[in-house]
Design an enzyme around this catalytic site. Structure first.
Site, PDB file in Angstrom:
ATOM      1  CE  LYS A   1     -16.902  13.104   1.371  1.00 40.05           C
ATOM      2  NZ  LYS A   1     -15.565  12.704   1.893  1.00 40.05           N
TER       3      LYS A   1
ATOM      4  CB  VAL B   1     -11.625  12.890  -8.095  1.00 41.15           C
ATOM      5  CG1 VAL B   1     -10.124  13.147  -8.228  1.00 41.15           C
ATOM      6  CG2 VAL B   1     -12.232  13.775  -7.001  1.00 41.15           C
TER       7      VAL B   1
ATOM      8  CE  LYS C   1      -4.173  -1.925   0.528  1.00 39.90           C
ATOM      9  NZ  LYS C   1      -4.666  -2.299   1.829  1.00 39.90           N
TER      10      LYS C   1
END
Length: 357
Positions: free
Chosen positions: A172, A199, A48
Site C-alpha cells: 500500500k 474497515v 460477482k
C-alpha cells in the site's frame, strides 16, 4: 448528509467495482444519480455483479460494466472514456501470501501505474480518488513512538514495512508513493487519497469477502475463545468510508491525504462491542499474555511473526482523523453499530452459525 454538490454530467469510474469498499461507493454514486462505469475483471460473471445490478435497478443512477485488468496496460482506457472522476479502489488485500512481490506489490504498484497512465491519456478526468490505507501511514504500532505528537497524522509515512515484514502494508505504501509521484506531473487532474484504518460493517454483497470478514469470523466461530492478542488498531465503517470517497471526489477544496478512521479499538474491543447482542457466541473475553502470543503465534498462523508480535501486541495505536472532520465534514458511526450490522449479515448469509433460542 452534507450539502455535497455532485456533478452528474460526467460518469465516474470505479475500479475493482465488485469489491467490499467499492460496492458502497457504487451505491452512493447511484443514489446521487451518477452514471457509474464499473471496471471488473469479468463483466459476464453474474455471481460477482448481481448485487450491483439489483442496486442499480432501484436507484436513480446508471451502471455500465467494462472489462479491465490491473496488470493489463491500457485496459482502463475505454472504461475511463468521458469520465470526470476516477475512484481507484482495486488492490489486493490478503495477509497469507506465498510470494508478496507477485501477489501484493506488483498488483498494487503496477495496477496504480496502469490506471494513472490511462488518466494521463484521458482528456476528461479532473480528479482521482485513490483508496490507500493507514498501512501507508504506519507499519507497526511501535512506529507511534517516532511520530511528532504521539499520534499518526497524514504527514506520517510507513517506513518500517518491507517485502518480508508486513508486506501488505508495504504494498500500500509503494502504490501510494507511486500515485503521488505520477500526480506531480499532472496539470488537468488532482489526486486525493483516503487512508482508512480497518474497515468493518456489512457488505453490499450478502456474502462479502475481505480480510475484515475473516477476522470477524474468527471472533465469532470460537477460534479466539481462549483469548485474543492485545492488538490495538483503528476501525472505520465501510459506509462512512464510501461517503469519504464521495466527498474527496466532489468537494472542490479536498486535497492531499485523509485518515478515515472512526475510533481506536482492538480485537477485544470488537468482541466487547458484539457481546451485548451476540453474547451467546464464543467471543474472546480476555487478552492473551504477550509472551504466549510471541511463543505460540508463529506456530498456529504463518502470517504471525515474532517481529509482528513484538512491534504491535500491547502497544498503543492512535491516529488523528481531524482533517477528515474539518475538511470533508465527516462524522463517524459508533463501533457497536458497524460491527453488529456486519456480524448479523454474516449470520444471515451463513458465514457464521445461527444460534436459535
Amino acid at each position: 448528509m452534507s450539502m455535497l454538490q455532485i456533478d452528474t454530467s460526467k460518469p465516474a469510474l470505479v475500479t475493482g467495482a465488485t469489491g467490499y469498499v467499492a460496492g458502497w461507493i457504487v451505491r452512493r454514486l447511484l443514489e446521487e444519480g451518477v452514471t457509474v462505469h464499473a471496471a471488473v475483471r469479468d463483466p459476464g460473471d453474474k455471481t460477482k455483479t448481481w448485487h450491483l445490478d439489483e442496486m442499480a435497478a432501484s436507484l436513480p443512477g446508471t451502471l455500465r460494466y467494462f472489462k479491465a485488468d490491473l496488470l493489463e496496460n491500457g485496459s482502463y482506457d475505454l472504461a475511463m472514456d468521458g469520465c470526470g472522476i476516477v475512484f481507484h479502489t482495486a488492490s489486493p488485500f490478503k495477509l497469507d501470501v506465498r510470494d508478496p512481490q507477485a501477489e501484493l506489490v506488483d498488483a498494487a504498484l503496477l495496477g496504480t501505474r496502469n490506471v494513472l497512465d490511462s488518466v494521463q491519456r484521458s482528456d476528461s478526468v479532473t480528479r482521482v480518488v485513490l483508496t490507500s490505507s493507514c498501512a501507508a501511514i504506519y507499519g507497526d504500532n511501535a512506529d507511534l513512538a517516532l511520530t511528532a505528537r504521539g499520534v499518526f497524522t497524514e504527514n506520517d509515512w510507513n517506513t518500517s514495512s518491507s517485502l518480508h515484514h508486513m508486506p501488505y502494508s508495504y504494498s500500500k505504501t509503494v502504490a501510494e508513493r507511486e500515485a503521488w509521484s505520477i500526480s506531480r506531473q499532472a496539470t488537468r487532474w488532482r489526486l486525493v487519497v483516503v487512508n482508512p484504518s480497518l474497515v468493518v460493517g456489512p457488505g453490499t454483497h450478502p456474502r462479502a469477502t475481505s480480510e475484515s470478514f475473516n477476522l470477524v469470523r474468527q471472533l465469532g466461530d470460537g477460534t479466539m475463545k481462549a483469548g485474543a492478542p492485545a492488538l490495538p488498531f483503528g476501525v472505520v465503517d465501510v459506509r462512512d468510508l464510501a461517503e469519504a470517497h464521495l466527498r474527496a471526489a466532489y468537494l472542490p477544496e479536498a486535497q492531499g491525504r485523509y485518515i478515515i478512521s472512526g475510533q481506536a479499538s482492538s480485537l477485544l474491543g470488537l468482541a466487547a462491542a458484539l457481546a451485548g447482542r451476540f453474547g451467546g457466541y464464543p467471543l474472546p473475553r480476555r487478552a492473551l499474555p504477550k509472551w504466549l502470543v510471541w511463543l505460540a503465534g508463529p506456530m498456529t498462523d504463518r502470517t504471525v511473526t515474532r517481529k509482528l508480535v513484538a512491534r504491535n501486541v500491547g502497544l498503543p495505536w492512535k491516529a488523528d482523523n481531524g482533517k477528515s472532520v474539518a475538511q470533508l465534514g465527516m462524522t463517524y458511526r459508533p463501533l457497536d453499530v458497524s460491527i453488529q450490522d456486519m456480524f448479523q449479515q454474516m449470520i444471515d448469509s451463513g458465514q457464521l452459525p445461527s444460534l436459535k433460542p
